[in-house]
Design a protein around this motif. Structure first.
Motif, PDB file in Angstrom:
ATOM      1  N   LEU A   1       0.831  -1.208   0.000  1.00  0.00           N
ATOM      2  CA  LEU A   1       0.000   0.000   0.000  1.00  0.00           C
ATOM      3  C   LEU A   1       0.863   1.255   0.000  1.00  0.00           C
ATOM      4  O   LEU A   1       0.580   2.216  -0.724  1.00  0.00           O
ATOM      5  N   ALA A   2       1.909   1.253   0.812  1.00  0.00           N
ATOM      6  CA  ALA A   2       2.812   2.407   0.848  1.00  0.00           C
ATOM      7  C   ALA A   2       3.520   2.567  -0.481  1.00  0.00           C
ATOM      8  O   ALA A   2       3.724   3.691  -0.971  1.00  0.00           O
ATOM      9  N   TYR A   3       3.894   1.459  -1.093  1.00  0.00           N
ATOM     10  CA  TYR A   3       4.594   1.503  -2.376  1.00  0.00           C
ATOM     11  C   TYR A   3       3.700   2.072  -3.473  1.00  0.00           C
ATOM     12  O   TYR A   3       4.131   2.933  -4.247  1.00  0.00           O
ATOM     13  N   GLN A   4       2.469   1.600  -3.558  1.00  0.00           N
ATOM     14  CA  GLN A   4       1.561   2.062  -4.591  1.00  0.00           C
ATOM     15  C   GLN A   4       1.286   3.559  -4.470  1.00  0.00           C
ATOM     16  O   GLN A   4       1.232   4.280  -5.464  1.00  0.00           O
ATOM     17  N   SER A   5       1.121   4.024  -3.245  1.00  0.00           N
ATOM     18  CA  SER A   5       0.858   5.443  -3.031  1.00  0.00           C
ATOM     19  C   SER A   5       2.072   6.294  -3.384  1.00  0.00           C
ATOM     20  O   SER A   5       1.958   7.324  -4.049  1.00  0.00           O
ATOM     21  N   ALA A   6       3.252   5.857  -2.941  1.00  0.00           N
ATOM     22  CA  ALA A   6       4.480   6.606  -3.247  1.00  0.00           C
ATOM     23  C   ALA A   6       4.758   6.601  -4.742  1.00  0.00           C
ATOM     24  O   ALA A   6       5.151   7.633  -5.318  1.00  0.00           O
ATOM     25  N   LYS A   7       4.536   5.483  -5.382  1.00  0.00           N
ATOM     26  CA  LYS A   7       4.771   5.376  -6.822  1.00  0.00           C
ATOM     27  C   LYS A   7       3.860   6.332  -7.592  1.00  0.00           C
ATOM     28  O   LYS A   7       4.295   7.008  -8.526  1.00  0.00           O
ATOM     29  N   ALA A   8       2.587   6.401  -7.190  1.00  0.00           N
ATOM     30  CA  ALA A   8       1.648   7.314  -7.846  1.00  0.00           C
ATOM     31  C   ALA A   8       2.072   8.762  -7.641  1.00  0.00           C
ATOM     32  O   ALA A   8       1.972   9.589  -8.553  1.00  0.00           O
ATOM     33  N   GLY A   9       2.561   9.077  -6.438  1.00  0.00           N
ATOM     34  CA  GLY A   9       3.004  10.437  -6.164  1.00  0.00           C
ATOM     35  C   GLY A   9       4.217  10.828  -6.980  1.00  0.00           C
ATOM     36  O   GLY A   9       4.275  11.929  -7.551  1.00  0.00           O
ATOM     37  N   PHE A  10       5.193   9.944  -7.067  1.00  0.00           N
ATOM     38  CA  PHE A  10       6.400  10.237  -7.842  1.00  0.00           C
ATOM     39  C   PHE A  10       6.100  10.308  -9.340  1.00  0.00           C
ATOM     40  O   PHE A  10       6.683  11.128 -10.060  1.00  0.00           O
ATOM     41  N   ALA A  11       5.191   9.452  -9.807  1.00  0.00           N
ATOM     42  CA  ALA A  11       4.856   9.430 -11.231  1.00  0.00           C
ATOM     43  C   ALA A  11       4.151  10.710 -11.675  1.00  0.00           C
ATOM     44  O   ALA A  11       4.191  11.070 -12.849  1.00  0.00           O
ATOM     45  N   SER A  12       3.498  11.401 -10.735  1.00  0.00           N
ATOM     46  CA  SER A  12       2.762  12.614 -11.081  1.00  0.00           C
ATOM     47  C   SER A  12       3.657  13.845 -11.190  1.00  0.00           C
ATOM     48  O   SER A  12       3.216  14.910 -11.622  1.00  0.00           O
ATOM     49  N   ILE A  13       4.915  13.723 -10.785  1.00  0.00           N
ATOM     50  CA  ILE A  13       5.843  14.856 -10.807  1.00  0.00           C
ATOM     51  C   ILE A  13       6.432  15.030 -12.203  1.00  0.00           C
ATOM     52  O   ILE A  13       6.844  14.059 -12.842  1.00  0.00           O
ATOM     53  N   ASP A  14       6.470  16.249 -12.661  1.00  0.00           N
ATOM     54  CA  ASP A  14       7.038  16.563 -13.974  1.00  0.00           C
ATOM     55  C   ASP A  14       8.531  16.224 -13.972  1.00  0.00           C
ATOM     56  O   ASP A  14       9.294  16.715 -13.136  1.00  0.00           O
ATOM     57  N   ARG A  15       8.959  15.387 -14.899  1.00  0.00           N
ATOM     58  CA  ARG A  15      10.362  14.981 -14.957  1.00  0.00           C
ATOM     59  C   ARG A  15      11.288  16.146 -15.290  1.00  0.00           C
ATOM     60  O   ARG A  15      12.483  16.108 -14.969  1.00  0.00           O
TER      61      ARG A  15
ATOM     62  N   LEU B   1       7.008  17.768  -3.369  1.00  0.00           N
ATOM     63  CA  LEU B   1       5.965  17.700  -4.386  1.00  0.00           C
ATOM     64  C   LEU B   1       5.081  16.470  -4.222  1.00  0.00           C
ATOM     65  O   LEU B   1       3.896  16.503  -4.574  1.00  0.00           O
ATOM     66  N   ALA B   2       5.637  15.398  -3.690  1.00  0.00           N
ATOM     67  CA  ALA B   2       4.879  14.151  -3.533  1.00  0.00           C
ATOM     68  C   ALA B   2       4.410  13.934  -2.098  1.00  0.00           C
ATOM     69  O   ALA B   2       3.969  12.844  -1.753  1.00  0.00           O
ATOM     70  N   ARG B   3       4.485  14.977  -1.270  1.00  0.00           N
ATOM     71  CA  ARG B   3       4.224  14.798   0.154  1.00  0.00           C
ATOM     72  C   ARG B   3       2.817  14.278   0.444  1.00  0.00           C
ATOM     73  O   ARG B   3       2.613  13.492   1.375  1.00  0.00           O
ATOM     74  N   ARG B   4       1.831  14.729  -0.329  1.00  0.00           N
ATOM     75  CA  ARG B   4       0.467  14.269  -0.085  1.00  0.00           C
ATOM     76  C   ARG B   4       0.349  12.760  -0.273  1.00  0.00           C
ATOM     77  O   ARG B   4      -0.237  12.055   0.550  1.00  0.00           O
ATOM     78  N   ALA B   5       0.919  12.264  -1.374  1.00  0.00           N
ATOM     79  CA  ALA B   5       0.878  10.826  -1.646  1.00  0.00           C
ATOM     80  C   ALA B   5       1.685  10.046  -0.615  1.00  0.00           C
ATOM     81  O   ALA B   5       1.290   8.942  -0.210  1.00  0.00           O
ATOM     82  N   LEU B   6       2.795  10.615  -0.161  1.00  0.00           N
ATOM     83  CA  LEU B   6       3.625   9.934   0.823  1.00  0.00           C
ATOM     84  C   LEU B   6       2.921   9.851   2.169  1.00  0.00           C
ATOM     85  O   LEU B   6       2.975   8.821   2.851  1.00  0.00           O
ATOM     86  N   ILE B   7       2.255  10.927   2.573  1.00  0.00           N
ATOM     87  CA  ILE B   7       1.492  10.918   3.820  1.00  0.00           C
ATOM     88  C   ILE B   7       0.363   9.893   3.741  1.00  0.00           C
ATOM     89  O   ILE B   7       0.115   9.135   4.680  1.00  0.00           O
ATOM     90  N   THR B   8      -0.313   9.877   2.601  1.00  0.00           N
ATOM     91  CA  THR B   8      -1.376   8.893   2.391  1.00  0.00           C
ATOM     92  C   THR B   8      -0.821   7.476   2.480  1.00  0.00           C
ATOM     93  O   THR B   8      -1.441   6.594   3.079  1.00  0.00           O
TER      94      THR B   8
END
Length: 223
Positions: A105-119, A143-150
């Motif tokens: 669950l933590a991995y999926q959320s972090a992955k989604a957060g990182f993937a949403s960041i402009d490269r 930038l990914a803090r919301r997804a990481l907290i989730t």
């Protein structure tokens, strides 16, 4: 005022869930950061293995952990030789079991957060001489803090409710390894439904409160 027998599984569950959530959060965030946006042979296999604890029965996960961390397991035997202490049937074993089942669950959320960041932002940081750790701490994580907290909240609540794997690896020793889920099970088995309701209600309140304030949000919810 409830006796110590009531608060013991509550305190232990909060301790185990907090530590397991933190471990899953850190490890999952690091692995997700390394995996996001990269293509390499074996990536599908790795990500499938990461997700397995989410779909396998908890007793199967617990059995595999017992094989690895038990006194006859490679890790468990080596740890006992080095420290003189076993891993199984300790509260540390409960942390290991909870961390494993919470990791996906933590991995999926972090992955989604990182993937949403402009490269392009990461590329710009590198062009300015920022190291990978500086880039991660100053740009990516904010930038990914919301997804990481989730991800941490999901990992915590999943660890809080873990039963099967914990029972297999840590057992159900009152005052030592008995968490809220195993305590509820024993209360039902003994016919003490009132106590089971109180414990179950407490778990629901904790999980509901965390998910309501820090859980996943859709774009419509953010508006």
């Amino acid at each position: 005022m409830y006796p110590n027998e009531f608060w013991s599984p509550v305190v232990l569950s909060l301790k185990v869930s907090s530590l397991a959530g933190l471990i899953a959060f850190i490890l999952a965030g690091y692995v997700a950061w390394k995996m996001t946006g990269r293509r390499f042979r074996g990536k599908l296999v790795i990500e499938t293995l990461i997700m397995l604890p989410m779909v396998l029965p908890p007793t199967v996960v617990g059995f595999l952990l017992l094989v690895a961390f038990g006194r006859r397991g490679v890790i468990g035997r080596l740890f006992e030789q080095m420290s003189g202490l076993p891993i199984v049937f300790t509260w540390g074993a409960a942390v290991i079991a909870a961390s494993v089942v919470a990791f996906p669950l933590a991995y999926q959320s972090a992955k989604a957060g990182f993937a949403s960041i402009d490269r392009d932002l990461a590329a710009a940081g590198r062009s300015m001489g920022a190291s990978e750790w500086q880039l991660l701490l100053w740009v990516i994580i904010p930038l990914a803090r919301r997804a990481l907290i989730t991800g941490f909240v999901l990992a915590f609540t999943r660890a809080l409710g873990e039963f099967g794997a914990t029972l297999m690896l840590a057992g159900n020793i009152p005052g030592r390894t008995q968490t809220l889920p195993t305590a509820i099970y024993m209360a039902v088995e003994s016919g003490d439904m009132k106590l089971a309701w109180v414990w179950a209600g407490l778990m629901v309140l904790i999980s509901f409160g965390l998910l309501a304030f820090f859980g996943p949000r859709s774009e419509q919810d953010e508006v």
